[in-house]
Enzyme design. Structure first.
Site, mmCIF file in Angstrom:
data_model
loop_
_atom_site.group_PDB
_atom_site.id
_atom_site.type_symbol
_atom_site.label_atom_id
_atom_site.label_comp_id
_atom_site.label_asym_id
_atom_site.label_seq_id
_atom_site.Cartn_x
_atom_site.Cartn_y
_atom_site.Cartn_z
ATOM 1 N N ASP A 113 -9.948 5.699 -7.823
ATOM 2 C CA ASP A 113 -10.268 4.482 -7.078
ATOM 3 C C ASP A 113 -11.476 4.678 -6.162
ATOM 4 O O ASP A 113 -11.752 5.782 -5.713
ATOM 5 C CB ASP A 113 -9.060 4.017 -6.240
ATOM 6 N N GLU A 114 -12.158 3.598 -5.925
ATOM 7 C CA GLU A 114 -13.198 3.479 -4.885
ATOM 8 C C GLU A 114 -14.299 4.529 -5.002
ATOM 9 O O GLU A 114 -14.930 4.889 -4.009
ATOM 10 C CB GLU A 114 -12.545 3.557 -3.482
ATOM 11 N N ARG A 174 -1.972 11.370 3.500
ATOM 12 C CA ARG A 174 -2.340 10.920 4.849
ATOM 13 C C ARG A 174 -1.297 11.368 5.867
ATOM 14 O O ARG A 174 -1.608 11.785 6.965
ATOM 15 C CB ARG A 174 -2.499 9.401 4.878
ATOM 16 N N TRP A 190 -4.421 -3.136 -8.630
ATOM 17 C CA TRP A 190 -4.123 -3.162 -7.195
ATOM 18 C C TRP A 190 -4.919 -4.184 -6.405
ATOM 19 O O TRP A 190 -4.556 -4.534 -5.292
ATOM 20 C CB TRP A 190 -4.292 -1.765 -6.597
ATOM 21 N N PHE A 192 3.143 -1.495 0.869
ATOM 22 C CA PHE A 192 4.146 -1.480 1.939
ATOM 23 C C PHE A 192 3.592 -0.912 3.245
ATOM 24 O O PHE A 192 4.325 -0.750 4.208
ATOM 25 C CB PHE A 192 5.395 -0.725 1.478
ATOM 26 N N ASP A 193 2.299 -0.587 3.277
ATOM 27 C CA ASP A 193 1.724 -0.222 4.582
ATOM 28 C C ASP A 193 1.430 -1.466 5.411
ATOM 29 O O ASP A 193 1.257 -1.376 6.623
ATOM 30 C CB ASP A 193 0.482 0.680 4.454
ATOM 31 N N TRP A 224 1.156 3.505 1.295
ATOM 32 C CA TRP A 224 0.043 4.291 1.836
ATOM 33 C C TRP A 224 0.407 4.630 3.271
ATOM 34 O O TRP A 224 1.028 3.817 3.967
ATOM 35 C CB TRP A 224 -1.252 3.483 1.760
ATOM 36 N N ASP A 277 -5.611 13.532 -1.538
ATOM 37 C CA ASP A 277 -6.512 12.459 -1.112
ATOM 38 C C ASP A 277 -7.458 13.046 -0.076
ATOM 39 O O ASP A 277 -7.538 14.274 0.067
ATOM 40 C CB ASP A 277 -5.715 11.260 -0.566
ATOM 41 N N HIS A 281 -12.001 10.295 -3.243
ATOM 42 C CA HIS A 281 -10.852 10.661 -2.391
ATOM 43 C C HIS A 281 -10.539 12.149 -2.524
ATOM 44 O O HIS A 281 -9.373 12.548 -2.531
ATOM 45 C CB HIS A 281 -9.619 9.823 -2.749
ATOM 46 N N GLU A 317 -1.575 5.966 6.008
ATOM 47 C CA GLU A 317 -2.521 6.172 7.128
ATOM 48 C C GLU A 317 -1.929 5.737 8.464
ATOM 49 O O GLU A 317 -2.233 6.315 9.504
ATOM 50 C CB GLU A 317 -3.807 5.358 6.919
#
Ligand code: TNX
Length: 528
Positions: free
Chosen positions: A309-310, A160, A379, A407-408, A458, A189, A252, A460
Site C-alpha cells: 500500500d501507499e 504500531r 480498502w 476499527f481504529d 490499525w 510496518d 511501509h 497508531e
C-alpha cells in the site's frame, strides 16, 4: 452472574411471549432456526460421541463456561452426537452444520470438521441459558446453518503497537466463537518489525525496537519468536482460523531499513526510509529469504500478504537508484508505477513458487499481477471503480473498506480519541458495520469474486490493550454476523437483543467492550 441470569430470563420471557419466537441468542444469527419446546439438560456429566478434534473443541467450550464434566462415550451411551457425514457437503458446504436439540439428545452433523466446530460454537452459546450452573441447559431447537462468505476476517496491526501472545490468543478465542476464520496478522510496518527471522536477526534486534520517546527509560524489542508464532498458528488452527502473515513491501518498510539500510529505496523528506529498493537483486534475495522463512512458519496459510500500500507516497528517490535506472532502461519501463508493478509481479511469482497466493492492498499497480496469483484487499471505500475493475479482471477480493471496516475509527460520535482521516474524526458505528457489505451496490457486494469481508484494527492510536479491546468490541460481533448471515436474515434490532447476552460474556473473558446500551465512557490511552 446475577445480571447474566437476569438477562437470560428477559430473553426467555420475551420468547415465551412469542415476540421473538424464532430467536436464539446466537451470534452470528444462523440461517435457519426452529425453536422447540423444553430444554436439554446434561446433568453434571456430558456424555459425548465425537471425533477427537471435535471432542477437544467441546471440552474447551465447556471448560471456558464452567459447564459439566465432558466424558467421551460410545455411540449407544452418549447423549451428544457429533458426526461428520461427507454426503452433506452439497447442502452444507465446507463450513455448514445442522443441529437438532431435543430433551433427550443433541445431534450435530456436518460434512467437515470445520462444520462440526461451528456446531459446537452454536451449542456453546445456546448452553449459556444454563447460567454456568455446572450443567448444560440447551433450548430444544433445529438449526441448519452455513456461511454467506468464505473469508470472515480480522486484521491486527502489531507494528504500531504490540499486542503480544496472550492478547492474540484471547482475540482468537473470541473470533472462533463468532465463526470468524481468517486472522490477518500485520507484522511489519514503519514503526516496528515483529517476527523473528533466523537469517536476519537484526530485523527484530533493531527493527522491533519502537523508536524511543522521552518517556522511555528502557527500550526492549517486542516481537514474536519463531516458537511463539508456531504456537499461535496451532492455537488458531484448533479454532478453525487460518493466520495470514503480512510482510509489507516495498513501502511501509522503515523498520526493515533501520535494521538493514543497504536494502532501502529511500523515501520522502518526512519518511526518509519508507521503501525497499524495488530493483536490486540483493534486495530480492533478502526478501525471498525472509518470505521462505515466514512461509515455513505458516504452513497452512495458503497466502502471504505482501502489503504493497501507499508506495507512491515514498518512491521519490527511486529515479536516482542505479538499479532502478538499469531496470527501466533494460525493460523499457516508462514510469515509477511500472517499477512498482515489476516489483510486485516478481514477488507474486516468488510467492507462487512457495505454493501460496500473494495478498496485496489494492490501489497500486496491481493490474500487472496475474489474477490467479494474487488476492486483493479493497480498502479505499470511495474507489468503487477500482473495485469493479478488479472484480471484472478476475481477482479474488476481500472487502475491508476504511468506512466501515477500519476499527481504529471511533464507534460513536461521543468518542474523541479515534483515528483521524483528512484531518477529522470519522465514525464506524455498530449499525454501519452490521449493514456492510449490503451498503454497497449489490453488483459489488454480490459479485462472485468477493471472497468475503474483514475488519482492520490499525493501532497508531491504540496504545493499550484496553483501548484495542474497546475499539474491537462489540464491533467484531457485528462484523461476524455481516460475514456469516445472509442479507435476508440480517436484522439489526434482533442483533442488539442478542448482543445484550454477549456483552457480559465478553467481560467474563477479560475483554472490556464499549457498551452501546450503557454508553460506557471511552477507553483512551490512559484508560481515563
Ligand atoms: C491506511 S490501509 C493504511 C495504514 C494506516 C491506516 C490508518 C492501508 C493499506 N494503509 O498504514 O494504519 O490507513 O487508518
Amino acid at each position: 452472574m446475577l445480571r447474566r441470569v437476569a438477562c437470560f430470563f428477559l430473553i426467555l420471557i420475551a420468547t415465551a411471549a412469542a415476540a421473538v419466537a424464532s430467536e436464539l441468542p446466537v451470534i452470528p444469527r444462523p440461517t435457519h432456526v426452529k425453536v422447540g419446546r423444553g430444554v436439554f439438560r446434561s446433568g453434571p456429566d456430558l456424555k459425548v460421541n465425537a471425533d477427537p478434534a471435535t471432542l477437544a473443541a467441546v471440552k474447551r467450550a465447556v471448560e471456558a463456561d464452567g459447564g459439566p464434566r465432558v466424558a467421551s462415550s460410545p455411540r449407544n451411551r452418549a447423549r451428544v452426537h457429533l458426526a461428520i457425514e461427507i454426503d452433506l457437503a452439497d447442502q452444507l458446504g465446507e463450513e455448514g452444520y445442522q443441529l437438532s436439540v431435543t430433551r433427550g439428545a443433541i445431534e450435530a452433523r456436518a460434512a467437515t470438521e470445520a462444520g462440526l466446530f461451528y456446531a459446537v460454537q452454536t451449542l456453546r452459546q445456546l448452553s449459556w441459558a444454563g447460567g454456568g450452573s455446572g450443567e448444560w441447559v440447551v433450548p430444544c431447537c433445529e438449526v441448519r446453518d452455513k456461511p454467506r462468505f468464505a473469508w470472515r476476517g480480522f486484521m491486527l496491526d502489531e507494528s504500531r503497537n504490540f499486542s503480544g501472545p496472550d492478547a492474540v490468543k484471547r482475540l482468537l478465542d473470541a473470533m472462533a466463537l463468532l465463526k470468524l476464520n481468517r486472522f490477518h496478522w500485520h507484522l511489519t510496518d514503519d514503526t516496528a518489525w515483529r517476527i523473528e527471522i533466523r537469517q536476519f536477526p537484526r530485523l527484530t534486534e533493531v527493527g522491533a525496537v519502537t523508536p524511543p520517546t522521552l518517556a522511555d527509560l528502557v527500550v526492549r524489542p517486542k516481537f514474536y519468536t519463531r516458537a511463539q508464532v508456531r504456537d499461535i498458528v496451532a492455537y488458531a488452527r484448533d479454532r478453525g482460523i487460518l493466520v495470514i502473515p503480512e510482510i509489507n513491501m516495498p513501502g511501509h518498510a522503515d523498520a526493515s531499513n533501520r535494521a538493514y539500510p543497504e536494502h532501502s529505496g529511500g523515501g520522502s523528506r518526512t519518511r526518509p526510509a519508507f521503501t525497499l529498493n524495488p530493483a536490486s537483486e540483493a534486495t530480492f534475495q533478502y526478501l525471498n529469504t525472509i518470505l521462505r522463512e515466514v512461509a515455513g512458519m505458516f504452513p497452512d496459510a495458503g497466502m502471504l500478504h505482501l502489503g504493497g500500500d501507499e508506495v507512491s507516497e515514498g518512491w521519490q528517490k527511486w529515479p536516482e537508484l542505479p538499479e532502478v535506472k538499469d531496470l527501466m532502461a533494460r525493460e523499457g519501463i516508462k514510469d515509477l508505477t511500472g517499477v512498482e508493478a515489476y516489483f510486485k509481479r516478481r514477488m507474486a511469482f516468488f510467492v507462487d513458487s512457495l505454493g501460496m497466493k500473494a495478498g496485496f492492498w489494492m490501489g497500486g499497480a496491481e493490474q500487472s499481477l496475474p489474477p490467479e496469483l494474487a488476492t486483493l484487499f479493497w480498502w479505499r471505500h470511495t474507489a468503487h471503480k477500482e473495485l469493479r475493475a478488479a472484480l471484472d479482471g478476475g481477482y479474488p477480493v476481500v472487502l475491508c473498506p476504511r468506512l466501515p471496516c477500519y476499527f481504529d475509527f471511533g464507534q460513536d460520535s461521543s468518542h474523541m480519541a479515534g483515528a483521524r482521516w483528512l484531518g477529522r474524526l470519522f465514525f464506524n458505528t455498530l449499525p454501519s458495520v452490521y449493514a456492510f457489505p449490503d451498503s454497497l451496490p449489490s453488483s459489488l457486494s454480490g459479485h462472485a469474486g468477493v471472497l468475503g469481508i474483514q475488519a482492520n484494527l490499525w493501532t497508531e492510536t491504540a496504545f493499550t490493550q484496553e483501548r484495542r479491546d474497546f475499539l474491537t468490541f462489540p464491533r467484531l460481533l457485528a462484523l461476524a454476523e455481516a460475514a456469516w448471515t445472509p442479507a435476508a436474515r440480517k436484522d439489526y434490532a434482533a442483533f442488539e437483543e442478542r448482543l445484550r447476552v454477549h456483552l457480559p460474556r465478553l467481560r467474563e473473558a477479560g475483554i472490556a467492550p464499549w457498551d452501546p446500551f450503557e454508553k460506557t465512557p471511552e477507553a483512551t490511552r490512559t484508560g481515563q
